[in-house]
Design a protein around this motif. Structure first.
Motif, mmCIF file in Angstrom:
data_model
loop_
_atom_site.group_PDB
_atom_site.id
_atom_site.type_symbol
_atom_site.label_atom_id
_atom_site.label_comp_id
_atom_site.label_asym_id
_atom_site.label_seq_id
_atom_site.Cartn_x
_atom_site.Cartn_y
_atom_site.Cartn_z
ATOM 1 N N TRP A 32 0.839 -1.215 0.000
ATOM 2 C CA TRP A 32 0.000 0.000 0.000
ATOM 3 C C TRP A 32 0.866 1.254 0.000
ATOM 4 C CZ3 TRP A 32 1.193 3.027 4.106
ATOM 5 C CH2 TRP A 32 1.706 2.395 5.259
ATOM 6 N N ASP A 58 -0.291 -6.119 4.565
ATOM 7 C CA ASP A 58 -0.884 -5.709 5.857
ATOM 8 C C ASP A 58 -2.419 -5.720 5.876
ATOM 9 O OD1 ASP A 58 1.698 -5.204 6.809
ATOM 10 O OD2 ASP A 58 1.588 -3.063 6.323
ATOM 11 N N TYR A 59 -3.062 -5.908 4.711
ATOM 12 C CA TYR A 59 -4.529 -5.792 4.667
ATOM 13 C C TYR A 59 -5.197 -6.989 3.988
ATOM 14 C CZ TYR A 59 -3.781 -1.098 6.363
ATOM 15 O OH TYR A 59 -3.411 -0.036 7.130
ATOM 16 N N CYS A 128 -6.844 3.328 9.909
ATOM 17 C CA CYS A 128 -5.715 2.457 9.570
ATOM 18 C C CYS A 128 -6.145 1.006 9.377
ATOM 19 C CB CYS A 128 -4.626 2.538 10.638
ATOM 20 S SG CYS A 128 -3.898 4.164 10.735
ATOM 21 N N ARG A 142 -1.330 9.588 3.607
ATOM 22 C CA ARG A 142 -2.034 8.534 2.877
ATOM 23 C C ARG A 142 -3.416 9.093 2.556
ATOM 24 N NH1 ARG A 142 -1.204 3.640 7.110
ATOM 25 N NH2 ARG A 142 -2.497 2.476 5.631
ATOM 26 N N PHE A 170 -5.229 11.999 8.461
ATOM 27 C CA PHE A 170 -4.316 12.689 9.383
ATOM 28 C C PHE A 170 -3.963 11.752 10.531
ATOM 29 C CE2 PHE A 170 -3.253 15.458 12.938
ATOM 30 C CZ PHE A 170 -2.329 16.298 12.346
ATOM 31 N N GLU A 267 -3.452 19.998 9.103
ATOM 32 C CA GLU A 267 -2.764 20.204 7.839
ATOM 33 C C GLU A 267 -3.210 19.190 6.788
ATOM 34 O OE1 GLU A 267 -1.336 19.792 10.838
ATOM 35 O OE2 GLU A 267 0.460 21.050 11.044
ATOM 36 N N ARG A 282 1.014 22.814 1.394
ATOM 37 C CA ARG A 282 0.496 22.234 2.611
ATOM 38 C C ARG A 282 -0.170 23.358 3.394
ATOM 39 N NH1 ARG A 282 1.643 17.825 5.391
ATOM 40 N NH2 ARG A 282 1.806 17.874 7.644
ATOM 41 N N PHE B 7 6.991 18.043 7.881
ATOM 42 C CA PHE B 7 6.998 18.913 6.691
ATOM 43 C C PHE B 7 7.243 20.344 7.156
ATOM 44 C CE2 PHE B 7 5.442 16.656 2.891
ATOM 45 C CZ PHE B 7 5.136 15.433 3.443
ATOM 46 N N SER B 23 3.655 19.200 13.920
ATOM 47 C CA SER B 23 2.863 18.031 13.517
ATOM 48 C C SER B 23 3.839 17.054 12.887
ATOM 49 C CB SER B 23 1.812 18.412 12.472
ATOM 50 O OG SER B 23 0.873 19.272 13.036
ATOM 51 N N ARG B 25 4.773 12.927 11.696
ATOM 52 C CA ARG B 25 4.111 11.663 11.351
ATOM 53 C C ARG B 25 5.069 10.506 11.607
ATOM 54 N NH1 ARG B 25 3.254 11.959 4.757
ATOM 55 N NH2 ARG B 25 5.415 11.734 4.112
ATOM 56 N N GLY B 30 4.266 -0.614 9.725
ATOM 57 C CA GLY B 30 2.988 -1.142 10.207
ATOM 58 C C GLY B 30 1.829 -0.316 9.717
ATOM 59 N N ARG B 31 0.662 -0.692 10.166
ATOM 60 C CA ARG B 31 -0.557 -0.077 9.653
ATOM 61 C C ARG B 31 -0.723 1.395 10.012
ATOM 62 N NH1 ARG B 31 -5.942 -3.549 10.267
ATOM 63 N NH2 ARG B 31 -5.412 -5.384 9.067
ATOM 64 N N HIS B 32 -0.019 1.845 11.048
ATOM 65 C CA HIS B 32 -0.201 3.251 11.437
ATOM 66 C C HIS B 32 0.827 4.190 10.831
ATOM 67 C CE1 HIS B 32 -2.974 1.380 14.239
ATOM 68 N NE2 HIS B 32 -3.560 2.566 14.261
ATOM 69 N N LYS B 33 1.688 3.626 9.962
ATOM 70 C CA LYS B 33 2.709 4.468 9.342
ATOM 71 C C LYS B 33 2.064 5.664 8.645
ATOM 72 C CE LYS B 33 6.878 4.233 6.582
ATOM 73 N NZ LYS B 33 7.795 3.405 5.788
ATOM 74 N N TYR B 34 2.687 6.815 8.787
ATOM 75 C CA TYR B 34 2.273 8.093 8.180
ATOM 76 C C TYR B 34 1.097 8.779 8.889
ATOM 77 C CZ TYR B 34 5.275 6.650 4.324
ATOM 78 O OH TYR B 34 6.344 6.230 3.577
ATOM 79 N N THR B 35 0.681 8.289 10.066
ATOM 80 C CA THR B 35 -0.333 9.051 10.799
ATOM 81 C C THR B 35 0.371 10.105 11.658
ATOM 82 O OG1 THR B 35 -0.369 7.409 12.562
ATOM 83 C CG2 THR B 35 -2.049 7.214 10.833
ATOM 84 N N TYR B 36 -0.364 11.187 11.886
ATOM 85 C CA TYR B 36 0.221 12.368 12.533
ATOM 86 C C TYR B 36 -0.134 12.487 14.011
ATOM 87 C CZ TYR B 36 1.492 14.445 8.033
ATOM 88 O OH TYR B 36 2.055 14.710 6.809
ATOM 89 N N LYS B 37 0.730 13.230 14.701
ATOM 90 C CA LYS B 37 0.452 13.691 16.058
ATOM 91 C C LYS B 37 0.904 15.143 16.155
ATOM 92 C CE LYS B 37 1.377 9.644 19.073
ATOM 93 N NZ LYS B 37 0.456 8.766 18.446
ATOM 94 N N HIS B 38 0.171 15.935 16.936
ATOM 95 C CA HIS B 38 0.668 17.269 17.302
ATOM 96 C C HIS B 38 1.478 17.085 18.569
ATOM 97 C CE1 HIS B 38 -2.010 19.196 14.496
ATOM 98 N NE2 HIS B 38 -3.073 18.708 15.094
#
Ligand SMILES: Cc1cc2nc3c(=O)[nH]c(=O)nc-3n(C[C@H](O)[C@H](O)[C@H](O)COP(=O)(O)O)c2cc1C
Ligand SMILES: [Mn+2]
Lengths: 485, 84
Positions: A32, A58-59, A128, A142, A170, A267, A282, B7, B23, B25, B30-38
């Motif tokens: 993915w 993974d899916y 996710c 993503r 996000f 963002e 962005r 970024f 922010s 990421r 794993g499945r949560h790759k690229y999710t963000y946190k402040h």
């Protein structure tokens, strides 16, 4: 109306594409993260069959369908037409169907709706859990929504809108998206929800029937659920959401329900766009909070990968923008022969053919086009006469380079509406969606004397008597030339 | 060690030795790759200074060659409670 037999779901569409050789089933596992996106991109750039990816890292249990409508063949299949149909034939069919009587949707029972086969609520909600792809390396995230519809309703007037507005993941419960202020959803938000500080319920539907997707990205004034009915010749089948009053296509693969937050922004971007660049910066954009996810067993996520031509961002949008302008100009009684946008213009140039029966007709066309709901999406209108084949770029280009007077034939409009996506726009213009526009008038001026002032087009068809033309055509092979197809 | 990405429009946004709000990421697989946190965090060009790693992309997605170490101090909850 003769019976239309268009695919009624994404599944039927995939089957039809495979049957015609317009989709390939990819059995081996695909990542993915970038790999799926790269396959879709390459298929778009080659004009290759659409990839149906059956195994995603993974899916397990999910699949992808990429580049759903990036060829005219697939567009014809989506309309239930012969895949060999020509572009003018496909266009004529779209006009016929969208000029017919609206067909209202029907609401079916929850238990009959495939999109309710799996339901995630409360702490189970996590985006996710869906195979949300990283479409292009370097994207801001993503993207959940690349080929989908965001469903909303005006709380007072009740108008329903389905629009294709990109949505980035996000975090597991939050998406952000580019909803431009001049879009139907942008107007709902700025007119109603934002001033009141009220959260707007939304539902994102992914894996739609191809005609529902076509309706969601068509700039038509007809509400999309009716438009789907007209395009497919039968009522769209809808079902009530789990957590709000909205109705969504019952056959969609995945539904994401929630609210648009009027007072919270995260963002979004950058993202590969239909112009063939990452242009829009962005920024903090419209933010969607997710309350519920429902999906079919073995759900398919649809992916459009926008970039250089040609993908559905160019092909389908050029198609519907051109035809919607054709309807508008005909409704105003302008003697046009047709409207065409080359997908390779990334839907930036309208080519309009017209019988130049009065002065200023090119500017009238330009002003209607730029002043309409379609206007923000293109910045060039080229007007040619009724003898020029609008589908033949060689003819249009010749007319442009020979008939458009650099001083009298080019008309510039300043401070119009633009989009943040125009690569040539200044950073300031992008930030505030400020546009500028140009009309290229490639018509001979009406006040030129037809005999003494207008040059004669020197072509085989135009200068030789009919009998000579026929003699040359019928003897062509006898002269020693290979036959001309 | 966690891998993060941020970024920025300008490298000056990553001032060293300051308490920053970013922010970021996750790049952990794993499945949560690229999710963000402040988060509130500190960054340093000295890769041994902080426990996690941070890489940087510019406004149009261009990967910067610069690498940082990062200490996430705490997650910032910007989300209004009514949406929680
Ligand atoms: C793949 C794809 C992605 C799109 N993304 C966006 C977007 O992010 N924001 C937007 O305002 N329009 C986007 N569009 C264009 C809209 O779908 C189009 O303007 C549509 O007519 C919007 O519906 P509306 O007229 O109801 O606002 C996209 C179109 C396509 C084909
Ligand atoms: Mn609409």
């Amino acid at each position: 109306m003769s019976k239309i037999s268009a695919p009624r779901s994404n599944r039927e569409f995939v089957e039809a594409c495979v049957r015609h050789g317009d989709a390939v089933r990819i059995k081996q596992e695909v990542d993915w993260e970038n790999e799926a996106g790269a396959i879709v991109r390459r298929a778009c750039e080659l004009g290759a069959p659409a990839p149906f990816m059956e195994s995603i890292k993974d899916y397990p249990g999910f699949s992808y369908f990429g580049a759903p409508l990036s060829t005219y063949r697939r567009m014809a299949i989506s309309l239930g037409m012969d895949p060999e149909s020509s572009l003018p034939e496909i266009g004529a069919e779209y006009l016929k169907r969208t000029n017919s009587e609206p067909i209202a949707p029907v609401v079916i029972d929850r238990k009959d709706a495939p999109c309710k086969e799996n339901i995630l609520k409360g702490t189970d909600v996590d985006l996710c859990k869906l195979p949300v792809p990283l479409v292009h390396d370097g994207d801001g995230g993503r993207y959940v929504g690349t080929w989908h519809a965001v469903v909303t309703k005006h709380p007072v007037r009740g108008d329903v809108n389905w629009g294709m507005y990109r949505q980035m993941m996000f975090d597991g419960r939050t998406m952000s998206g580019a909803v431009f202020p001049f879009s139907d959803l942008g107007k709902q938000l700025s007119e109603y929800y934002l001033p009141r500080g009220e959260a707007a319920p939304f539902a994102t539907a992914i894996g739609l029937s191809p005609l529902a997707a076509m309706a969601a990205c068509a700039p038509s004034p007809i509400p999309e659920p009716e438009l789907v009915g007209m395009l497919s010749g039968e009522p769209a089948r809808l079902v009530k959401c789990e957590t709000n009053d909205l109705e969504v296509p019952a056959d969609a693969e995945i539904i994401i329900e929630g609210v648009i937050c009027p007072d919270y922004k995260v963002e979004e971007g950058p993202f590969g766009e239909y112009t063939g660049y990452r242009t829009s910066p962005r920024d903090f954009r419209v933010t969607f909070r997710v309350d519920c996810i429902t999906y079919r067993n073995n759900a398919t996520m649809t992916i459009s990968n926008m970039g250089v031509p040609q993908d559905e961002g160019q092909l389908l949008r050029s198609f519907s923008l051109g035809l919607e302008l054709e309807k508008l100009l005909r409704s105003q009684g302008i003697p046009i022969t047709g409207v065409y946008m080359h997908p390779r213009s990334t839907h930036h140039m309208m080519i309009v053919g017209v019988k130049p029966t009065y002065s200023g007709i090119a500017q009238q066309i330009g002003q209607l086009a730029f002043g309409s709901k379609l206007g923000p999406w293109f910045h060039m209108v080229m007007v040619v006469d009724d003898q020029t084949d609008i589908y033949n770029w060689d003819e249009v280009y010749h007319a442009f380079c020979t008939r458009c007077h650099p001083e009298n034939g080019i008309h510039i409009y300043r401070n119009t509406t633009g989009t943040p996506l125009y690569p040539f726009a200044t950073p300031h213009e992008r930030k505030y969606s400020i546009g500028s526009k140009v009309v290229f008038d490639c018509l001979w001026p009406v006040d030129w004397d037809k005999i003494n002032d207008v040059p004669t087009l020197v072509s085989f068809k135009n200068v030789y008597p009919k009998d000579i033309q026929e003699r040359v055509l019928s003897n062509w092979v006898a002269y020693g030339y290979p036959p001309v197809k | 060690m966690n891998q993060w990405e941020v970024f920025v429009m300008d490298m000056a946004e990553l001032a060293e030795g300051k308490d920053l709000a970013l922010s970021i990421r996750t790049l952990n697989t794993g499945r949560h790759k690229y999710t963000y946190k402040h988060v509130r965090c500190m960054v340093s060009a000295d890769l041994d200074k902080h426990p996690d790693r941070l890489q940087v992309r510019m406004g149009r997605g261009q990967l910067s060659a610069a690498r940082f170490s990062i200490q996430v101090i705490e997650e910032i909850r910007r989300l209004p409670a009514k949406y929680a």
